[in-house]
Motif scaffolding. Structure first.
Motif, mmCIF file in Angstrom:
data_model
loop_
_atom_site.group_PDB
_atom_site.id
_atom_site.type_symbol
_atom_site.label_atom_id
_atom_site.label_comp_id
_atom_site.label_asym_id
_atom_site.label_seq_id
_atom_site.Cartn_x
_atom_site.Cartn_y
_atom_site.Cartn_z
ATOM 1 N N UNK A 49 -3.929 11.098 8.235
ATOM 2 C CA UNK A 49 -4.675 9.878 8.170
ATOM 3 C C UNK A 49 -3.965 8.804 9.050
ATOM 4 N N UNK A 50 -2.605 8.612 8.863
ATOM 5 C CA UNK A 50 -1.970 7.769 9.851
ATOM 6 C C UNK A 50 -1.798 8.198 11.123
ATOM 7 N N UNK A 51 -1.852 9.365 11.589
ATOM 8 C CA UNK A 51 -1.766 9.725 12.906
ATOM 9 C C UNK A 51 -2.956 9.501 13.395
ATOM 10 N N UNK A 71 -5.184 0.555 5.105
ATOM 11 C CA UNK A 71 -4.595 -0.707 4.378
ATOM 12 C C UNK A 71 -4.734 -0.957 3.006
ATOM 13 N N UNK A 72 -6.152 -0.561 2.613
ATOM 14 C CA UNK A 72 -6.391 -0.664 0.958
ATOM 15 C C UNK A 72 -5.418 0.376 0.323
ATOM 16 N N UNK A 73 -5.119 1.341 0.664
ATOM 17 C CA UNK A 73 -4.434 2.387 0.050
ATOM 18 C C UNK A 73 -3.099 2.140 0.006
ATOM 19 N N UNK A 74 -2.541 1.518 1.217
ATOM 20 C CA UNK A 74 -1.257 0.815 1.285
ATOM 21 C C UNK A 74 -0.795 -0.411 0.433
ATOM 22 N N UNK A 75 -1.876 -1.146 0.297
ATOM 23 C CA UNK A 75 -1.658 -2.311 -0.618
ATOM 24 C C UNK A 75 -1.709 -1.817 -1.993
ATOM 25 N N UNK A 76 -2.823 -0.955 -2.304
ATOM 26 C CA UNK A 76 -3.027 -0.646 -3.592
ATOM 27 C C UNK A 76 -1.522 0.075 -4.351
ATOM 28 N N UNK A 77 -0.892 0.860 -3.694
ATOM 29 C CA UNK A 77 0.411 1.576 -4.324
ATOM 30 C C UNK A 77 1.484 0.548 -4.079
ATOM 31 N N UNK A 78 1.577 -0.633 -3.812
ATOM 32 C CA UNK A 78 2.693 -1.502 -3.821
ATOM 33 C C UNK A 78 2.630 -2.372 -5.149
ATOM 34 N N UNK A 79 3.875 -2.397 -5.659
ATOM 35 C CA UNK A 79 3.947 -3.430 -6.809
ATOM 36 C C UNK A 79 3.942 -4.657 -6.436
ATOM 37 N N UNK A 80 4.596 -5.016 -5.141
ATOM 38 C CA UNK A 80 4.559 -6.367 -4.532
ATOM 39 C C UNK A 80 3.787 -6.638 -3.479
ATOM 40 N N UNK A 81 2.777 -7.338 -3.288
ATOM 41 C CA UNK A 81 1.732 -7.356 -2.087
ATOM 42 C C UNK A 81 2.456 -8.436 -0.981
ATOM 43 N N UNK A 82 2.146 -8.219 0.265
ATOM 44 C CA UNK A 82 2.497 -9.030 1.319
ATOM 45 C C UNK A 82 1.885 -10.340 1.366
ATOM 46 N N UNK A 83 1.764 -11.255 0.041
ATOM 47 C CA UNK A 83 1.029 -12.591 0.385
ATOM 48 C C UNK A 83 1.943 -13.534 0.818
#
Length: 133
Positions: A49-51, A71-83
């Motif tokens: 997917x990334x490739x 991006x949704x997948x990467x955001x969903x699996x993070x405990x702390x979001x990049x806000x």
């Protein structure tokens, strides 16, 4: 048990059966990404997917659905979001204040430039808005 109507669905695939099974096994399932079957399927495909996204982007090929879903997948699996950047931009442009992870519940405002010094004290604001008392 949830009801799935598949009679007129254009997606007639085994995947619909797996979606049905996931919600039948766990009726309070918040997201298919946390279901063991779907987690395994996604995990095995992430490198490809990334490739694919990287290949499209480097060649100027638009792939909004692939990029957004990754991006949704990467955001969903993070405990702390990049806000953090968004909060800093809001404070810079509108003096809206921001919260720091080392001081939960406390709001801060930074005088980013000399022009920002007139915005006022963060403690005089309510709900993060530029409201002076």
């Amino acid at each position: 048990s949830r009801v799935f109507w598949m009679g007129g669905c254009i997606i007639r695939a085994e995947l619909l059966g797996e979606i049905y099974n996931a919600f039948n096994e766990n009726p309070s399932l918040d997201n298919l990404l946390v279901n063991p079957f779907f987690a395994k399927q996604i995990k095995s495909r992430v490198p490809s997917w990334r490739s694919l996204v990287a290949l499209c982007v480097t060649n100027g090929i638009a792939c909004p659905s692939l990029c957004s879903s990754l991006n949704y997948f990467d955001t969903y699996r993070r405990a702390r979001l990049p806000a953090n950047l968004t909060q800093a931009q809001r404070d810079f442009f509108g003096g809206h204040t921001y919260e720091r992870v080392d001081a939960p519940g406390e709001r801060f405002h930074t005088a980013w430039t000399e022009a920002h010094k007139d915005i006022g004290d963060a403690n005089q604001r309510t709900a993060g808005e530029n409201v002076q008392k």
